[in-house]
Enzyme design. Structure first.
Site, PDB file in Angstrom:
ATOM      1  CE  LYS A   1      -1.849   2.999   2.055  1.00  0.00           C
ATOM      2  NZ  LYS A   1      -1.649   4.432   1.722  1.00  0.00           N
TER       3      LYS A   1
ATOM      4  CD  GLU B   1      12.553   3.633   8.816  1.00  0.00           C
ATOM      5  OE1 GLU B   1      12.474   4.639   9.577  1.00  0.00           O
ATOM      6  OE2 GLU B   1      12.620   3.696   7.594  1.00  0.00           O
TER       7      GLU B   1
ATOM      8  CB  CYS C   1      12.887   8.510   8.536  1.00  0.00           C
ATOM      9  SG  CYS C   1      13.658   7.253   7.540  1.00  0.00           S
TER      10      CYS C   1
ATOM     11  CD  GLU D   1      10.248  12.435  11.494  1.00  0.00           C
ATOM     12  OE1 GLU D   1       9.180  11.855  11.775  1.00  0.00           O
ATOM     13  OE2 GLU D   1      11.207  11.873  10.942  1.00  0.00           O
TER      14      GLU D   1
HETATM   15  P1  ADP Z   1       3.787  10.799   6.829  1.00  0.00           P
HETATM   16  O1  ADP Z   1       3.530  11.322   8.216  1.00  0.00           O
HETATM   17  O2  ADP Z   1       5.195  10.718   6.460  1.00  0.00           O
HETATM   18  O3  ADP Z   1       2.810  11.301   5.814  1.00  0.00           O
HETATM   19  P2  ADP Z   1       2.329   8.574   7.483  1.00  0.00           P
HETATM   20  O4  ADP Z   1       2.869   7.851   8.637  1.00  0.00           O
HETATM   21  O5  ADP Z   1       1.150   9.466   7.638  1.00  0.00           O
HETATM   22  O6  ADP Z   1       3.505   9.308   6.869  1.00  0.00           O
HETATM   23  O7  ADP Z   1       1.999   7.590   6.306  1.00  0.00           O
HETATM   24  C1  ADP Z   1       2.801   6.518   5.936  1.00  0.00           C
HETATM   25  C2  ADP Z   1       1.916   5.463   5.325  1.00  0.00           C
HETATM   26  O8  ADP Z   1       0.958   5.049   6.280  1.00  0.00           O
HETATM   27  C3  ADP Z   1       1.120   5.931   4.111  1.00  0.00           C
HETATM   28  O9  ADP Z   1       1.059   4.867   3.174  1.00  0.00           O
HETATM   29  C4  ADP Z   1      -0.247   6.201   4.692  1.00  0.00           C
HETATM   30  O10 ADP Z   1      -1.288   6.076   3.747  1.00  0.00           O
HETATM   31  C5  ADP Z   1      -0.337   5.106   5.728  1.00  0.00           C
HETATM   32  N1  ADP Z   1      -1.298   5.373   6.811  1.00  0.00           N
HETATM   33  C6  ADP Z   1      -1.697   6.556   7.319  1.00  0.00           C
HETATM   34  N2  ADP Z   1      -2.609   6.391   8.300  1.00  0.00           N
HETATM   35  C7  ADP Z   1      -2.804   5.058   8.414  1.00  0.00           C
HETATM   36  C8  ADP Z   1      -3.619   4.237   9.253  1.00  0.00           C
HETATM   37  N3  ADP Z   1      -4.426   4.751  10.162  1.00  0.00           N
HETATM   38  N4  ADP Z   1      -3.530   2.890   9.099  1.00  0.00           N
HETATM   39  C9  ADP Z   1      -2.702   2.338   8.194  1.00  0.00           C
HETATM   40  N5  ADP Z   1      -1.929   3.063   7.368  1.00  0.00           N
HETATM   41  C10 ADP Z   1      -1.970   4.404   7.473  1.00  0.00           C
END
Ligand code: ADP
Length: 492
Positions: free
Chosen positions: A187, A262, A296, A395
């Site tokens: 995903k 990670e 990161c 961050e």
């Molecule tokens: P960033 O803060 O760097 O945008 P995120 O941690 O929000 O990164 O997102 C990293 C990945 O996790 C993306 O693929 C995002 O779609 C997914 N993601 C965000 N929220 C959820 C959730 N509640 N459950 C599973 N995956 C999620």
């Protein structure tokens, strides 16, 4: 802003990207799509299927079926080697196309994206070596027993990845999963789904059987969450924010799937007075501004020994002010925009927070509006930062450095460790004793000495503390994508 020319294959792919499920290119069951934005222009680049729970179900079912009938795991190991190597070769052969796609989608300079595409291919070439080298043991017991262990795939592995290094992150999940005989549902982040989808297609072209690698585009709270909580997924490998990492952990509790995380970082980059200053400045700049700071491991806290602080800062500011921002598709661009409007607001918001906390903006400090509607932020350096300020603790994920003065080695280690994170650190010194002392003293999964940002497929990567757990890359990934079974045979 006018953009450089696109390759015909990029134009063609961008026209109608689809998910890859069960070996087919498909739309979402709902028929819904969502916009993918080009961060350099703020314009809609294309639309991709808005995968949801039903699509995740379909992908997991396809992956389960492929796992059950062993169409991948049951192949001769040497054959899996061949296929994995071919994925790496196909990525290499298509570097120009993939680099343009990645650049359009994420805003990173195309010259940097090219290197990343090569690195993603390299991950597959590295893991191509593993299928022939993963095996169990015979265990010592008394003469009446024969005990051996089988090293088996975990099963259906979900990979949830971020937008900062889309194809590399996809490779980190898919490469080792396939090397160990697993099947995968990937995903990608909603901001950057394109190269992951293309990877799904290239896997099929390389000879990965249908259903073994599935790619579902969609939002985190929809497709991501559905994958993390799916009862028939055996493992989730997640890279992203610490906040979402926590959600993944909660979502996984239903079937106690294996999880590796990670997560974020606030990495210290420590410059001692005996460092080679030219290298330290260049390395510190790259460490914090590469990929517009959306890394990161970014060395966002620059700890400088008092006696060289002022000179170091002067040079750092000069070099920062000289950075070339602009169209990511142009070869000479050093820094592109940040990935999204949301990220733009987050980064500029943190710049305001830094100001209000009393730190000084020594260079940058604003959106680069002269570059049009793209999400460009000036590379920014704060001086006079205390480690307890929010800009030193949280961050930011943007081109923002916080310079902190330290007195000596002990204070440097103490300040470096005064954070909830522990992903990486860099230390610049010509004193070998000091270098090792600091490397040992710092609580982080990676320490770079007189270098920064290096990553190799053979070297494990991961976090201490709230930067996550589990290690990726190298042989450590093999451990997290396999499970062992002990078989007892009674010889009496
Ligand atoms: P960033 O803060 O760097 O945008 P995120 O941690 O929000 O990164 O997102 C990293 C990945 O996790 C993306 O693929 C995002 O779609 C997914 N993601 C965000 N929220 C959820 C959730 N509640 N459950 C599973 N995956 C999620």
């Amino acid at each position: 802003m006018a953009q450089a020319e696109l390759l015909p294959e990029v134009t063609k792919f961008v026209d109608a990207p689809k998910m890859v499920i069960g070996g087919k290119s498909v739309d979402a069951t709902s028929g819904e799509m969502f916009d993918v934005i080009n961060p350099a222009t703020g314009q809609v680049l294309t639309q991709v299927p808005r995968g949801g729970a039903l699509d995740v179900d379909a992908a997991v079912n396809a992956a389960r079926e492929a796992h059950q009938d062993r169409r991948w795991a049951g192949l001769r190991p040497g054959k899996r080697t061949e296929v994995l190597y071919k994925i790496g070769e196909l990525i290499k052969r298509n570097i120009s196309e993939l680099a343009q796609l990645e650049s359009l989608d994420s805003g990173k300079p195309v010259s940097i994206a090219s290197g990343e595409m090569w690195a993603a291919g390299d991950v597959f070439r590295y893991y191509a070596g593993w299928p022939t080298k993963v095996f169990g043991e015979t265990n010592p017991t008394d003469d009446n027993m024969f005990v051996y262990s089988l090293r088996e795939p975990v099963g259906v592995c979900g990979g949830i990845i971020p937008w900062n290094f889309p194809l590399i992150m996809a490779a980190w999940k898919v490469g080792p999963a396939l090397a160990c005989g697993n099947t995968v549902v990937l995903k990608p982040a909603e901001q950057t789904p394109l190269t992951a989808i293309r990877l799904g297609e290239l896997c099929l072209e390389a000879g990965v059987p249908e259903g073994v690698v599935n790619v579902v585009s969609g939002f985190g709270h929809e497709a991501g969450q559905a994958l993390a909580q799916h009862g028939d997924v055996d493992k989730i490998a997640f890279t992203g924010s610490t906040e979402v990492g926590r959600k993944i952990l909660h979502a996984s509790e239903g079937n106690l799937k294996r999880v590796t995380l990670e997560l974020g970082g606030k990495s210290p980059n420590i410059v001692f007075s005996d460092a080679n200053m030219k290298r330290a400045i260049k390395g510190s700049m790259n460490g914090v501004f590469l990929n517009s700071g959306q890394v990161c491991t970014a060395g966002t806290r620059i700890l400088v020994e008092r006696s060289v602080h002022d000179d170091f800062v002067t040079s750092l500011l000069d070099s920062t002010a000289a950075m070339k921002l602009g169209d990511p598709l142009k070869e000479d661009t050093q820094m592109g925009p940040v990935v999204s409007q949301e990220q733009l607001e987050r980064v500029t918001g943190y710049i305001e927070i830094g100001r209000s906390e009393g730190a000084e903006v020594a260079v940058g400090g604003a959106r680069a509006t002269e570059l049009g509607d793209g999400y460009f932020v000036q590379p920014t350096v704060f001086t006079g930062v205390r480690n307890d300020m929010r800009i030193a603790q949280e961050e930011i994920f943007g081109p923002v450095a916080a310079v902190i003065e330290v007195a000596d080695v002990d204070e440097a280690i103490a300040v470096a460790n005064d954070t909830i994170y522990g992903l990486a650190a860099a230390v610049w010194t010509s004193d070998v004793t000091k270098a090792h002392k600091v490397a040992r003293g710092i609580k982080a999964g990676t320490v770079w000495v007189n270098t920064a940002g290096n990553v190799e497929p053979s070297v494990s990567f991961g976090g201490y503390k709230q930067s996550g757990f589990g290690r990726e890359l190298g042989k450590h990934s093999i451990d997290t994508y396999t499970q062992t079974k002990s078989v007892w045979v009674n010889l009496r």
